[in-house]
Design a protein around this motif. Structure first.
Motif, PDB file in Angstrom:
ATOM      1  N   GLU A   1      42.220  44.675  44.992  1.00  0.00           N
ATOM      2  CA  GLU A   1      41.110  44.408  45.909  1.00  0.00           C
ATOM      3  C   GLU A   1      41.544  43.504  47.054  1.00  0.00           C
ATOM      4  O   GLU A   1      42.179  42.476  46.843  1.00  0.00           O
ATOM      5  CB  GLU A   1      39.934  43.752  45.158  1.00  0.00           C
ATOM      6  CG  GLU A   1      38.747  43.472  46.060  1.00  0.00           C
ATOM      7  CD  GLU A   1      37.539  42.933  45.297  1.00  0.00           C
ATOM      8  OE1 GLU A   1      37.421  43.194  44.080  1.00  0.00           O
ATOM      9  OE2 GLU A   1      36.716  42.250  45.929  1.00  0.00           O
ATOM     10  N   GLN A   2      41.195  43.942  48.252  1.00  0.00           N
ATOM     11  CA  GLN A   2      41.452  43.163  49.469  1.00  0.00           C
ATOM     12  C   GLN A   2      40.118  42.717  50.027  1.00  0.00           C
ATOM     13  O   GLN A   2      39.226  43.533  50.246  1.00  0.00           O
ATOM     14  CB  GLN A   2      42.163  44.050  50.496  1.00  0.00           C
ATOM     15  CG  GLN A   2      42.261  43.457  51.892  1.00  0.00           C
ATOM     16  CD  GLN A   2      43.386  42.455  52.030  1.00  0.00           C
ATOM     17  OE1 GLN A   2      44.536  42.781  51.786  1.00  0.00           O
ATOM     18  NE2 GLN A   2      43.049  41.223  52.406  1.00  0.00           N
ATOM     19  N   ARG A   3      39.967  41.402  50.228  1.00  0.00           N
ATOM     20  CA  ARG A   3      38.750  40.902  50.861  1.00  0.00           C
ATOM     21  C   ARG A   3      39.123  40.310  52.211  1.00  0.00           C
ATOM     22  O   ARG A   3      40.172  39.675  52.342  1.00  0.00           O
ATOM     23  CB  ARG A   3      38.091  39.822  50.007  1.00  0.00           C
ATOM     24  CG  ARG A   3      37.739  40.300  48.619  1.00  0.00           C
ATOM     25  CD  ARG A   3      37.081  39.194  47.800  1.00  0.00           C
ATOM     26  NE  ARG A   3      36.857  39.645  46.424  1.00  0.00           N
ATOM     27  CZ  ARG A   3      36.448  38.845  45.443  1.00  0.00           C
ATOM     28  NH1 ARG A   3      36.237  37.557  45.679  1.00  0.00           N
ATOM     29  NH2 ARG A   3      36.266  39.315  44.228  1.00  0.00           N
TER      30      ARG A   3
ATOM     31  N   ASN B   1      35.038  43.954  51.579  1.00  0.00           N
ATOM     32  CA  ASN B   1      35.957  44.086  50.443  1.00  0.00           C
ATOM     33  C   ASN B   1      36.362  45.537  50.298  1.00  0.00           C
ATOM     34  O   ASN B   1      35.554  46.419  50.532  1.00  0.00           O
ATOM     35  CB  ASN B   1      35.277  43.681  49.131  1.00  0.00           C
ATOM     36  CG  ASN B   1      34.723  42.269  49.181  1.00  0.00           C
ATOM     37  OD1 ASN B   1      35.065  41.489  50.059  1.00  0.00           O
ATOM     38  ND2 ASN B   1      33.868  41.952  48.244  1.00  0.00           N
TER      39      ASN B   1
ATOM     40  N   LEU C   1      38.508  40.445  37.236  1.00  0.00           N
ATOM     41  CA  LEU C   1      39.773  41.144  37.028  1.00  0.00           C
ATOM     42  C   LEU C   1      40.093  41.288  35.551  1.00  0.00           C
ATOM     43  O   LEU C   1      39.597  40.536  34.723  1.00  0.00           O
ATOM     44  CB  LEU C   1      40.910  40.344  37.691  1.00  0.00           C
ATOM     45  CG  LEU C   1      40.768  40.063  39.180  1.00  0.00           C
ATOM     46  CD1 LEU C   1      41.806  39.049  39.614  1.00  0.00           C
ATOM     47  CD2 LEU C   1      40.905  41.349  39.981  1.00  0.00           C
TER      48      LEU C   1
ATOM     49  N   GLU D   1      45.583  42.651  37.164  1.00  0.00           N
ATOM     50  CA  GLU D   1      44.920  43.005  38.422  1.00  0.00           C
ATOM     51  C   GLU D   1      44.776  41.759  39.290  1.00  0.00           C
ATOM     52  O   GLU D   1      44.533  40.663  38.782  1.00  0.00           O
ATOM     53  CB  GLU D   1      43.524  43.570  38.142  1.00  0.00           C
ATOM     54  CG  GLU D   1      43.527  44.918  37.455  1.00  0.00           C
ATOM     55  CD  GLU D   1      42.115  45.394  37.109  1.00  0.00           C
ATOM     56  OE1 GLU D   1      41.950  46.587  36.835  1.00  0.00           O
ATOM     57  OE2 GLU D   1      41.178  44.560  37.099  1.00  0.00           O
TER      58      GLU D   1
ATOM     59  N   ARG E   1      38.034  47.638  47.161  1.00  0.00           N
ATOM     60  CA  ARG E   1      38.560  47.605  45.802  1.00  0.00           C
ATOM     61  C   ARG E   1      38.674  49.036  45.312  1.00  0.00           C
ATOM     62  O   ARG E   1      37.800  49.854  45.574  1.00  0.00           O
ATOM     63  CB  ARG E   1      37.586  46.830  44.910  1.00  0.00           C
ATOM     64  CG  ARG E   1      38.074  46.647  43.481  1.00  0.00           C
ATOM     65  CD  ARG E   1      36.990  45.920  42.686  1.00  0.00           C
ATOM     66  NE  ARG E   1      37.381  45.739  41.294  1.00  0.00           N
ATOM     67  CZ  ARG E   1      37.595  44.559  40.718  1.00  0.00           C
ATOM     68  NH1 ARG E   1      37.469  43.460  41.404  1.00  0.00           N
ATOM     69  NH2 ARG E   1      37.934  44.474  39.450  1.00  0.00           N
TER      70      ARG E   1
ATOM     71  N   PHE F   1      37.103  36.377  39.620  1.00  0.00           N
ATOM     72  CA  PHE F   1      37.423  37.446  40.572  1.00  0.00           C
ATOM     73  C   PHE F   1      37.153  38.834  40.000  1.00  0.00           C
ATOM     74  O   PHE F   1      37.426  39.838  40.647  1.00  0.00           O
ATOM     75  CB  PHE F   1      38.880  37.322  41.033  1.00  0.00           C
ATOM     76  CG  PHE F   1      39.143  36.082  41.832  1.00  0.00           C
ATOM     77  CD1 PHE F   1      39.016  36.090  43.218  1.00  0.00           C
ATOM     78  CD2 PHE F   1      39.510  34.895  41.216  1.00  0.00           C
ATOM     79  CE1 PHE F   1      39.247  34.947  43.964  1.00  0.00           C
ATOM     80  CE2 PHE F   1      39.740  33.736  41.949  1.00  0.00           C
ATOM     81  CZ  PHE F   1      39.616  33.764  43.326  1.00  0.00           C
TER      82      PHE F   1
ATOM     83  N   VAL G   1      43.376  39.975  43.249  1.00  0.00           N
ATOM     84  CA  VAL G   1      42.563  40.024  44.464  1.00  0.00           C
ATOM     85  C   VAL G   1      43.230  39.144  45.509  1.00  0.00           C
ATOM     86  O   VAL G   1      43.764  38.083  45.177  1.00  0.00           O
ATOM     87  CB  VAL G   1      41.138  39.486  44.187  1.00  0.00           C
ATOM     88  CG1 VAL G   1      40.392  39.236  45.491  1.00  0.00           C
ATOM     89  CG2 VAL G   1      40.356  40.436  43.313  1.00  0.00           C
TER      90      VAL G   1
ATOM     91  N   ILE H   1      47.717  44.187  43.442  1.00  0.00           N
ATOM     92  CA  ILE H   1      46.470  43.932  44.162  1.00  0.00           C
ATOM     93  C   ILE H   1      45.568  45.168  44.108  1.00  0.00           C
ATOM     94  O   ILE H   1      45.944  46.250  44.567  1.00  0.00           O
ATOM     95  CB  ILE H   1      46.773  43.530  45.625  1.00  0.00           C
ATOM     96  CG1 ILE H   1      47.621  42.250  45.627  1.00  0.00           C
ATOM     97  CG2 ILE H   1      45.474  43.320  46.405  1.00  0.00           C
ATOM     98  CD1 ILE H   1      48.299  41.956  46.935  1.00  0.00           C
TER      99      ILE H   1
END
Lengths: 433, 97
Positions: free
Chosen positions: A73-75, A88, A204, A208, A90, A202, A210, A71
């Motif tokens: 990126e965390q949204r 977000n 990516l 990768e 990232r 996304f 998200v 991961i």
């Protein structure tokens, strides 16, 4: 002659696997019993796996562990009726040699982990449901009875890793029943889709990933959250709410999931994907105050069965693996010291938990479940007001900004009153302090 | 937003090993369901195993059960659901989970 092991582990989820592996690796004779057709057949997870705890148990797990995407990126999204506000994070730093978080497909991980247990010398038997704990006249647990012919097996200690329902502990009287406000029901689907579409939608490359955690109108004012995770060739989407809220009867869980999938913000992300499985699972949400008795004469309880879940941070499987490892280490230490597995000695397990992030984190958020349960505005009124405010703010018209500010302030006060707003702020601080 | 949901279509994707004529969940007393105001199980069950029937009571069909335990929790106050795990190897068999 009844067969006897050093330890019996009931269940082949993250906590049971951690326990069984740790015991087998130290050369103890361990029997792991799993009711599913194969390891993972009964397990459901979102799922995000945190590396740190698995790394403590199997340091080189990255060599062959079938994770999905790491991961980057965390949204976190707050959904309104046809909109969202989000934050977000990232970072390219998450593209390290040793990523911290992965999306996973539960069944793949469980099969892999079970293989490791067998390699370490653990005996694992599937398609076997444990029906009861066997106790001696003093009440000490000395083994289990299964639904197999002549299915009585003895052990010095029994580790219950049988999941959130924890039927054995409850039926034996070791735990009270699960209160509806202390447990959520989550439903989810796995949607297969061309990996190129995942990358495009996304932003990516390669492996990768998200993950999106979602709150807001999609839970219809109930205490709950939703999620959308990217796997290699699939997406998982799910939603869960407290059972005490579902019990009010407003909407069936699968309908709530379908509405989420058709939300104008979500729909384009999953368009064209093919649903391959629909799953449901309960999640322990009661936190610190709902943690039951964790050990007794001849027994310990780990993972979801011990109510180890940090709802605020969406952490469960790492607490499960850590508690499984700690239970196993307690057994190993007692065995090496030649001590018996009575409650007084097994209290060392509780000490390990108290000294770890498990109980420290649960304690930090001890007021959160109660406050969320009693303050539905965090799941209904606020998402609505916040997204409306954003809409107002970002709509460029002839209204001057000062008037817009006033309108927005007024909309908050109208929904919650000034005292209500202050009160909510205090509650939030209390909940996470 | 109102979208029709066919739960059968969702469950159709799942793998089950059905233990013929040995349901792992049973309703204890039909009369209790009849007098139950909420019949919350008919809404909460994620597999729609529970349906209100023409007699005003609840019919249970466990074939699509996902073994989550929700019905066990919602019916706790009435204690009208006898809930066990299926025999070893039977029931839902998640391919992905």
């Amino acid at each position: 002659m009844v067969e006897k092991f050093d330890a019996i582990v009931i269940g082949a989820g993250p906590s049971g696997n951690a326990a069984a592996y740790t015991l087998a690796k130290q050369g103890l004779s361990v029997l792991q019993l799993e009711r599913g057709e194969y390891p993972g057949a009964k397990n459901v997870q979102g799922g995000i796996m945190y590396a740190a705890e698995l790394e403590k148990i199997i340091p080189d797990f990255r060599e062959d562990c079938p994770t999905e995407r790491h991961i980057i990126e965390q949204r976190i999204w707050l959904l309104g009726d046809d909109n969202y506000i989000g934050t977000n994070y990232r970072s390219d730093a998450f593209n390290s040699e040793t990523p911290n978080r992965y999306t996973i497909i539960r069944a793949n991980i469980d099969k892999w982990f079970s293989e490791k247990i067998r390699e370490a010398g653990g005996l694992q038997i599937c398609e076997t449901t444990v029906t009861e704990l066997i106790r001696d006249p003093s009440g000490k647990v000395i083994g289990v009875r299964t639904d197999r012919e002549g299915g009585e097996i003895h052990a010095d200690v029994v580790i219950m890793a049988d999941g959130v329902n924890a039927l054995l502990a409850r039926r034996t009287g070791f735990q009270p029943e699960l209160a509806p406000q202390n447990v959520a029901l989550a439903v989810k689907e796995i949607l297969f889709i061309d990996p190129e579409l995942i990358q495009q939608r996304f932003g990516l490359k390669d492996d990768e990933g998200v993950v999106i955690e979602i709150m807001g109108k999609v839970t219809k004012g109930m205490v709950g959250t939703a999620f959308l995770y990217t796997n290699k060739e699939s997406l998982t989407i799910g939603i869960g709410c407290l059972i005490s809220d579902f019990k009010q009867g407003a909407i069936p869980p699968y309908k709530m999931l379908e509405d989420l999938k058709n939300h104008p913000v979500i729909k384009p992300l999953i368009e064209g994907a093919e649903m391959k499985e629909y799953a449901a699972h309960m999640i322990p949400e009661g936190g610190y105050k709902a943690v039951p008795q964790l050990y007794g004469d001849g027994w310990m309880v780990v993972g979801d069965a011990a109510h180890f879940n940090n709802a605020a941070h969406r952490e469960g499987s790492n607490l499960a693996m850590a508690s499984g490892r700690m239970a196993a280490e307690t057994v190993i230490e007692l065995k090496q010291a030649g001590k018996s597995f009575n409650a007084a000695n097994l209290a060392a397990y509780k000490k390990k938990l108290d000294d770890s992030f498990i109980m420290k984190d649960l304690k930090k958020y001890r007021n959160l479940p109660g406050i969320m349960h009693e303050n539905k505005q965090f799941f209904g009124a606020y998402p609505d007001t916040l997204t409306a405010a954003a809409h107002n703010w970002f709509t460029v018209d002839s209204v001057d900004k000062k008037t817009k500010e006033k309108e927005i302030m007024k909309s908050f006060v109208k929904k919650r009153s000034v005292l209500g707003l202050v009160g909510d702020a205090i509650k939030l601080v209390r909940a996470v302090r | 937003m109102s979208i029709m949901v066919k739960i059968e279509e969702k469950l159709y994707q799942n793998r089950y090993i059905v233990d013929e004529s040995r349901p792992h969940i049973q309703i204890r007393n039909d009369a209790v369901c009849k007098s139950c105001e909420s019949q919350a199980c008919t809404v909460c069950c994620p597999a729609a195993c529970y349906t209100k029937n023409e007699t005003g009571s609840v019919t249970l069909a466990t074939d699509g059960c996902l073994e989550c335990g929700t019905c066990r929790v919602v019916c706790q106050d009435k204690e009208n659901i006898q809930w066990d795990y299926p025999r070893g190897g039977y029931g839902i068999s998640y391919k992905f989970g």
